[in-house]
Design an enzyme around this catalytic site. Structure first.
Site, PDB file in Angstrom:
ATOM      1  N   GLY A  56      53.474   9.715 146.592  1.00 56.38           N
ATOM      2  CA  GLY A  56      54.585   9.836 145.652  1.00 56.38           C
ATOM      3  C   GLY A  56      54.404   8.980 144.420  1.00 56.38           C
ATOM      4  O   GLY A  56      55.201   9.068 143.487  1.00 56.38           O
ATOM      5  N   HIS A  57      53.341   8.139 144.415  1.00 56.78           N
ATOM      6  CA  HIS A  57      53.071   7.272 143.263  1.00 56.78           C
ATOM      7  C   HIS A  57      51.839   7.737 142.479  1.00 56.78           C
ATOM      8  O   HIS A  57      51.304   6.983 141.659  1.00 56.78           O
ATOM      9  CB  HIS A  57      52.841   5.831 143.729  1.00 56.78           C
ATOM     10  CG  HIS A  57      53.969   5.262 144.522  1.00 56.78           C
ATOM     11  ND1 HIS A  57      55.261   5.216 144.048  1.00 56.78           N
ATOM     12  CD2 HIS A  57      54.003   4.725 145.774  1.00 56.78           C
ATOM     13  CE1 HIS A  57      56.042   4.670 144.962  1.00 56.78           C
ATOM     14  NE2 HIS A  57      55.315   4.371 146.016  1.00 56.78           N
ATOM     15  N   HIS A 216      60.360   2.872 144.337  1.00 54.59           N
ATOM     16  CA  HIS A 216      60.919   3.761 145.353  1.00 54.59           C
ATOM     17  C   HIS A 216      62.392   4.038 145.082  1.00 54.59           C
ATOM     18  O   HIS A 216      63.096   4.566 145.938  1.00 54.59           O
ATOM     19  CB  HIS A 216      60.767   3.148 146.750  1.00 54.59           C
ATOM     20  CG  HIS A 216      59.389   2.701 147.062  1.00 54.59           C
ATOM     21  ND1 HIS A 216      58.984   1.394 146.899  1.00 54.59           N
ATOM     22  CD2 HIS A 216      58.311   3.385 147.499  1.00 54.59           C
ATOM     23  CE1 HIS A 216      57.706   1.298 147.239  1.00 54.59           C
ATOM     24  NE2 HIS A 216      57.279   2.480 147.597  1.00 54.59           N
TER      25      HIS A 216
END
Length: 330
Positions: A56-57, A216
């Site tokens: 997700g990064h 996050h």
């Protein structure tokens, strides 16, 4: 939830398969356990660098596997730490006899699992913990400051040093210097949506921003109304400068990083504002990086990282690199 997705359970593996096919000249993707490694074997006697974290990064960390940066990266599920067996398998695959250096962001799950992986691996190894986020001292899933975008700079600079024959001890010392001389502050305009959750991580008004947000979606220093870019950038830099305390005319690298949903036009506008502000404070910008490198899925927002540079740092920043997401000088 509107995403390119077939099945939540297969989301990560299908993405990794696509990444491997798109960059098969640079990397290999291994499964069960999952890790990404250089396509060409790490040369004998070179320190091997391994990083990783929740997916997700992207492009951090898999996008930085290749010449001049990482030897392997371990992707966990979205926003979840990779498992110890991933680190062990990656280390066994890339260790070329000079030892393994793990680069770990300061999140409780990452640190615990990387420590377990290091203990499971029988070869010589050490680690660097990045904690460049100046927003808050303790946050969700951390004790102390969060490791965020400066991790990219650590991976590039230490990757160069390792490529050029530095020892495990020398690589660790350089990485710690880069981390110590870095400061990052992030701002979010929107939340992101983790595929497994199917809804935004946090609620935020159309006219609000989260100042000091984590990668996050963790809370920052404060929630406030959106302001002009120059005001936002000034406040971000003020927090960084208060922490780093650079000397007048000290050389710096300015890194404006997108969170995944911010157009490059806006990132370059923010970079322009930052240049004007730093110039007024007699802080010299000698190197730059602008783009989406340490993201948070589709979150709109940006972070600014400032790195105080000496000749060792600049030499290793300028050296050749060839990865999926970063390449120059080859």
């Amino acid at each position: 939830m509107k995403k390119f997705i077939n099945n939540v359970d297969n989301f990560l593996n299908e993405s990794l398969e696509g990444f491997g096919k798109a960059h098969k000249d640079i990397i290999d993707v291994k499964f069960d356990p999952n890790f990404i490694s250089r396509r060409n074997k790490t040369k004998e006697g070179k320190v091997s660098l391994i990083s990783g974290g929740g997916s997700g990064h992207e492009p951090m960390h898999g996008g930085f596997v290749g010449h001049g940066m990482l030897d392997a990266a371990c992707p966990g599920f979205v926003f979840s730490a990779p498992t110890p067996d991933q680190m062990q398998a990656a280390a066994e695959h890339v260790d070329s006899g000079a030892g393994v250096l793990f680069i770990v962001k300061n999140y409780s799950g990452d640190i615990m699992n990387f420590q377990m992986g290091a203990e499971m691996y029988s070869g010589k190894n050490d680690s660097i913990i990045t904690n460049d986020d100046v927003a808050v001292e303790d946050s969700t899933f951390t004790t102390g400051r969060r490791g965020v975008a400066a991790t990219v700079l650590v991976e590039k600079i230490v990757g160069s040093s390792a490529e050029n024959g530095s020892s495990l001890e020398e690589c660790k010392k350089l990485g710690e210097k880069v981390n110590k001389n870095s400061g990052t502050m992030g701002v979010a305009f929107t939340s992101c949506t983790v595929p497994a959750a199917g809804k935004p991580t946090f609620d935020i008004g159309n006219d609000e921003m989260e100042f000091g947000v984590g990668i996050h979606g963790e809370p920052g220093r404060k929630r406030e109304k959106i302001q002009p870019s120059k005001t936002i950038v000034s406040n971000m830099l003020e927090a960084i400068l208060e922490d780093l305390k650079p000397q007048k005319n000290e050389k710096t690298l300015l890194f404006v990083n997108g969170m995944g949903g911010t157009p490059l036009t806006e990132l370059y506008l923010a970079y322009h504002d930052a240049c004007e502000i730093l110039k007024s404070k007699n802080i010299e910008i000698t190197r730059s990086l602008v783009g989406n490198y340490c993201t948070s899925l589709e979150m709109q927002g940006a972070s600014i990282t400032l790195l105080k540079c000496d000749e060792e740092i600049l030499k290793n920043w300028d050296s050749p690199v060839h990865t999926a997401a970063m390449r120059w000088g080859m």
